[in-house]
Design a protein around this motif. Structure first.
Motif: not given
Length: 395
Positions: A54, A57-58, A61, A254, A258
């Motif tokens: 997580e 991915l943040d 992004r 999100r 996600d």
């Protein structure tokens, strides 16, 4: 650009590769980073997918958002732009008689998704016929706006057309459509890495783009940008745990997008590396990458038009990005309705001359065109090889 830049890609040295536009090509340094991430995933899958992915991915992004001019929270990762188009169309609801507008240059897969969505709800697909050759961006805007009626509910438009390599007058189209109360879904498959993007400023309702084409990330890296006021109720194609998550630290958008089940997230995680690696190959970074590729494409078009005896370019220079469309002379051998990538000239260019370049029937057989790509690894010798091969095969 010089030939040594090709060493950053693992392309077959025996092939003149002029088709970056179809599937991209990923630099070896980016692929190495992906291999390291995959090894880390497989060393402890639960730790990686359950506890580490997580924030990774943040981070990815955030890097992508800065590059495309967006708020990171408005981006959802997708495996490809076609999935982004389908996601939006599956979420929208239309009434019988509503009209969904597109153009005759729309990418076939996206047009298919539009047809299916309309058929299921009794809506109508309206296709604006664009002039060919294209005299100006205004001519495109006029052709599209002429088909807008009080029943128009959505415009589906390519940012850069696949068959004809046109950089569309996107900002003007989005603005004009919003003045008429119509939202726009942009199929930006070729946008990221080919042209500068400022998605918040653009204001389109939906924009989906590939990162594995001109941005040069691994295959399976794409995104969907949804304007913040339209995110409520937007569902991914696969509904998973996020649908009923009790978490309040992230937006519903999100949480829904996600995590849609087990998959390989490494293409997304490599986007910042691709941005760094490709942007670092030239002193001016990404602005120079885009400008260099465009200059190279325009030079290739002038050269090939001269070799093929074509006097007038098919569109103005202002509508060219990193690809160009070049008309083949009348009388070239054709097969009606050739299957994808099986046009006889396409096959002979590759098998006899080791030149990889798409040949498309446009506007329809027997008329055909070449779509020629320009990437950092291409050199003038590549386009000369294509010219020599065409002269031999079309003589």
């Amino acid at each position: 650009m010089s030939a040594p830049l090709r060493a950053h890609w693992g392309l077959d040295p025996k092939v003149v590769f002029l088709n970056h536009g179809s599937f991209g090509a990923c630099p070896t340094a980016v692929l190495q980073h992906q291999s390291e991430l995959r090894a880390r995933l497989e060393a402890e899958p639960v730790r990686f997918l359950g506890r580490e992915v997580e924030p990774l991915l943040d981070e990815a992004r955030t890097g992508l958002a800065a590059f495309v001019g967006a708020d990171a929270d408005d981006l959802a990762f997708m495996p490809n732009a076609t999935s982004g188009v389908n996601t939006v169309l599956r979420n929208l609801r239309f009434q019988p008689g509503d009209e969904l507008l597109t153009t005759d240059n729309e990418y076939n897969a996206s047009k298919n998704a539009l047809d299916v969505a309309c058929a299921g709800m009794g809506a109508k697909v309206v296709v604006a016929k664009l002039p060919w050759p294209v005299p100006s961006p205004d001519a495109v805007v006029d052709a599209v706006m002429a088909q807008v009626t009080p029943r128009t509910r959505l415009l589906l438009i390519d940012h850069i057309t696949s068959q004809t390599a046109l950089v569309m007058p996107l900002a003007e189209l989005v603005r004009r459509m919003r003045e008429r109360g119509v939202e726009t879904l942009v199929d930006g498959a070729h946008g990221p890495g080919m042209v500068p993007l400022a998605l918040q400023e653009l204001g389109a309702a939906y924009y989906t783009g590939n990162c594995h084409k001109w941005l040069c990330a691994p295959k399976g890296a794409a995104f969907l940008h949804v304007r913040k006021d339209l995110q409520a109720g937007m569902k991914p194609l696969v509904v998973s745990h996020g649908h009923n998550s009790p978490r309040t630290d992230r937006s519903r958008f999100r949480l829904e997008f996600d995590w849609t089940g087990t998959h390989d997230p490494t293409p997304f995680l490599c986007i910042p590396t691709a941005l760094r690696v490709v942007g670092g190959l030239v002193p001016g970074g990404w602005p120079e990458v885009m400008a260099s590729n465009r200059d190279k494409a325009l030079t290739a078009r002038r050269y090939l038009n001269t070799r093929l005896g074509q006097d007038t370019p098919l569109c103005p220079d202002t509508m060219v990005g990193s690809m160009v469309c070049v008309a083949l002379p009348e009388g070239a051998p054709v097969r009606p309705e050739p299957p994808l990538y099986l046009d006889p000239l396409h096959v002979r260019l590759f098998e006899e001359h080791r030149v990889e370049v798409p040949v498309t029937p446009w506007p329809k057989a027997p008329q055909r065109h070449l779509r020629v790509s320009a990437q950092l690894y291409n050199t003038p010798a590549d386009y000369e090889a294509l010219g020599d091969a065409l002269e031999a095969l079309l003589r």
